[in-house]
Design an enzyme around this catalytic site. Structure first.
Site, mmCIF file in Angstrom:
data_model
loop_
_atom_site.group_PDB
_atom_site.id
_atom_site.type_symbol
_atom_site.label_atom_id
_atom_site.label_comp_id
_atom_site.label_asym_id
_atom_site.label_seq_id
_atom_site.Cartn_x
_atom_site.Cartn_y
_atom_site.Cartn_z
ATOM 1 N N LYS A 255 0.793 -1.331 -0.064
ATOM 2 C CA LYS A 255 0.025 0.049 0.006
ATOM 3 C C LYS A 255 0.768 1.240 0.001
ATOM 4 C CE LYS A 255 0.573 1.959 4.187
ATOM 5 N NZ LYS A 255 2.200 1.710 4.246
ATOM 6 N N GLY B 8 3.986 -1.029 3.411
ATOM 7 C CA GLY B 8 2.915 -2.221 3.885
ATOM 8 C C GLY B 8 3.455 -3.529 3.915
ATOM 9 N N SER B 9 4.645 -3.672 3.773
ATOM 10 C CA SER B 9 5.013 -5.035 3.733
ATOM 11 C C SER B 9 4.816 -6.265 4.860
ATOM 12 C CB SER B 9 6.694 -5.138 3.722
ATOM 13 O OG SER B 9 7.326 -4.715 4.966
ATOM 14 N N SER B 10 4.739 -5.352 6.187
ATOM 15 C CA SER B 10 4.219 -6.445 7.207
ATOM 16 C C SER B 10 2.676 -6.780 7.097
ATOM 17 C CB SER B 10 4.465 -6.069 8.514
ATOM 18 O OG SER B 10 3.899 -4.858 8.700
ATOM 19 N N ASP C 292 -3.309 -0.612 6.957
ATOM 20 C CA ASP C 292 -2.478 -1.320 6.094
ATOM 21 C C ASP C 292 -3.232 -2.476 5.782
ATOM 22 O OD1 ASP C 292 -0.876 0.938 6.558
ATOM 23 O OD2 ASP C 292 0.913 -0.121 6.975
#
Length: 393
Positions: free
Chosen positions: A10, A157-159, A218
Site C-alpha cells: 500500500k 505495508g510489507s508486514s 494497512d
C-alpha cells in the site's frame, strides 16, 4: 494440494502523521505483492529440511517457514509446539487477540532460532506467523514459502501484506474461506466480502503482534484492495474512476517510525496552535483528494485537469509534512530530481527516508534512470488495484 495467496502492498496518498491526530488519510493498494504458499503434510512426514527433528518428534513432523527473499528457513517440531502451546485443534472462526501467556510461549519458541543480528526485526514477523499458523491450523505439519515484491520496512505495508497473505492461505487450507469458484490451477481468484472480513480480522491480530497498536489501515487496504479514506477509525471505500500511476522510489534509508510519530507529537505539544492548523490543512487535502479520485474523467482534457489537481494536493501535503519535520535529505533529492521533469513527489508513510511517491501522467523513463543513479530503487505501479487473491494447484 498447495494453496497460494497474494496480498498487495500500500501507499498513503495523503494524510500520514496527521491521521494520528484525527485528520483524514487516503491509502491505496499497489500492484506489488507478497505471496504465501502453503503445503500441508501428513503427520508422518516432515519438511525436507526438518528430518533432523523426526526422531525427536516421533515422526509427527514440523512447521516450517521459508523466507525465500531473505534466504532464511525456520522450523519448529510439532511436538515442541504442542509442549509450549498445548494441544491446539485450530479455530478458524473470528480470532481472539493473542493472550500474554501465548505471546510468552511463542517467545520461548523463538529461542534457538538462528536470526542474523542484522535482521533481528524478523522475530516479530516470526511470532505473528506462529500465532496465525497454530491458531488456525493447530500443530499440523506443513511448509510455507513467502516471497515478496515489497521492500521491508520502507513504508509500503510489507508486514500487512505478509499477515494478509498468510491469513488467506491458512484460512483457505483450513476450509474456513474459499472462492466458491472451483479450484482451477494457476488461476488467481477473489474471495467474497464475508471471507475477506474474516481474513482481515486475523491479519489485524498478526499486525498487532508486529506493531503493537496499528491503526488497521494497512491490513484493510491489503485485504480489500482499491482505495480507502481513513478517519478516526472509520474506513470509507473509494472508487477510482481513472487509472492512477505512480513511480515509487525507495531511498533505502531506514527510519524509526515510532520515533518519527513521537517527534511530530512533541512538536505539536510545543506549538499547539500552529500544528493544529497544519493538521486541519492536511485533513482538507485528504478530503478533497478522496473526492477527486472518484470523479470520472471522460476525455484527455478532463484527465489532465484531474491529474493536475492531484499533483497540487500532493505538493501541498509534502510541504505540510516538511512543516512536521519528517522529511530527509534523500527525500529532498527525489523532490528535486522529479521537479526537473515537472513532476510532483511526496513522501509516503513515516518519512525520514523510506519511500517517495511521484505522480506520473506519462511514464518518463529518464526520471527513474536518474533516481537509480543515486543508489535508490524505483518501482512503477498502478494505484488502487485488487486486494487478496488465492490460487490452488
Amino acid at each position: 494440494m498447495e494453496v497460494r495467496a497474494r496480498a498487495p502492498g500500500k501507499i498513503i496518498l495523503a494524510g500520514e502523521h496527521a491521521v494520528v491526530h484525527g485528520s483524514a488519510a487516503v491509502a491505496a493498494a499497489i500492484d506489488l505483492y507478497t505471496t504465501s504458499s502453503l503445503r500441508l503434510l501428513p503427520e508422518a512426514l516432515t519438511p525436507a529440511t526438518s528430518f533432523c527433528y523426526a526422531e525427536e518428534d516421533g515422526g509427527a513432523g514440523a512447521v516450517e517457514l521459508d523466507l525465500r527473499d531473505s534466504a532464511l528457513v525456520f522450523s519448529w517440531p510439532c511436538s515442541r509446539l504442542r509442549g509450549a502451546l498445548g494441544e491446539l485443534s485450530g479455530k478458524a472462526g473470528a480470532p481472539a487477540p493473542c493472550s500474554p501467556d501465548k505471546l510468552a510461549a511463542i517467545a520461548k519458541l523463538m529461542e534457538g532460532q538462528e536470526i542474523p543480528e542484522a535482521k533481528i526485526w524478523l522475530s516479530a514477523g516470526l511470532s505473528a506467523f506462529l500465532y496465525l499458523y497454530t491458531s488456525i491450523l493447530g500443530c499440523r505439519p506443513g511448509k510455507t514459502v513467502v516471497i515478496s515484491d515489497l521492500p521491508i520496512g520502507a513504508g509500503l505495508g510489507s508486514s500487512a501484506a505478509f499477515c494478509v497473505s498468510m491469513s488467506g492461505a491458512l484460512l483457505t487450507a483450513s476450509g474456513a474461506v474459499g472462492t466458491g469458484r472451483g479450484s482451477g490451477a494457476e488461476e488467481w481468484q477473489l474471495f467474497g466480502k464475508d471471507d475477506l472480513e474474516l481474513v482481515n480480522q486475523w491479519a489485524f491480530q498478526g499486525e498487532k503482534i508486529i506493531h503493537g497498536k496499528p491503526s488497521g489501515i494497512d491490513n484493510s487496504v491489503s485485504t480489500f484492495g482499491s482505495m480507502i479514506k481513513f478517519k478516526k477509525g472509520e474506513l470509507t471505500n473509494l472508487r477510482s474512476r481513472n487509472p492512477v500511476k505512480m513511480l515509487i522510489t525507495d531511498t533505502r534509508v531506514g527510519r524509526n517510525t515510532k520515533a518519527l510519530v513521537a517527534g511530530v507529537s512533541e512538536r505539536a505539544s510545543r506549538h499547539p496552535d500552529a500544528t493544529a492548523s497544519v493538521f486541519n490543512a492536511v485533513n482538507s487535502i485528504s478530503e478533497e483528494l478522496s473526492s477527486i479520485v472518484e470523479l470520472a474523467a471522460e476525455d484527455e482534457i478532463a484527465i489532465t485537469s484531474k491529474e493536475d489537481k492531484l499533483a497540487e494536493l500532493m505538493e501541498m501535503n509534502q510541504g505540510l509534512l516538511q512543516c512536521m519535520g519528517v522529511s530527509h535529505s534523500s527525500i529532498e533529492t527525489v523532490l528535486r530530481t522529479s521537479l526537473k521533469y515537472s513532476l510532483v513527489s511526496k513522501l509516503t508513510g513515516a518519512g525520514g527516508g523510506g519511500c517517495v511517491l511521484t505522480l506520473i501522467p506519462t511514464l518518463l523513463e529518464k526520471v527513474a534512470t536518474e533516481l537509480e543513479s543515486y543508489g535508490f530503487r524505483c518501482f512503477k505501479v498502478e494505484v488502487g488495484g485488487r486486494g487478496l487473491q488465492v490460487c490452488r494447484g
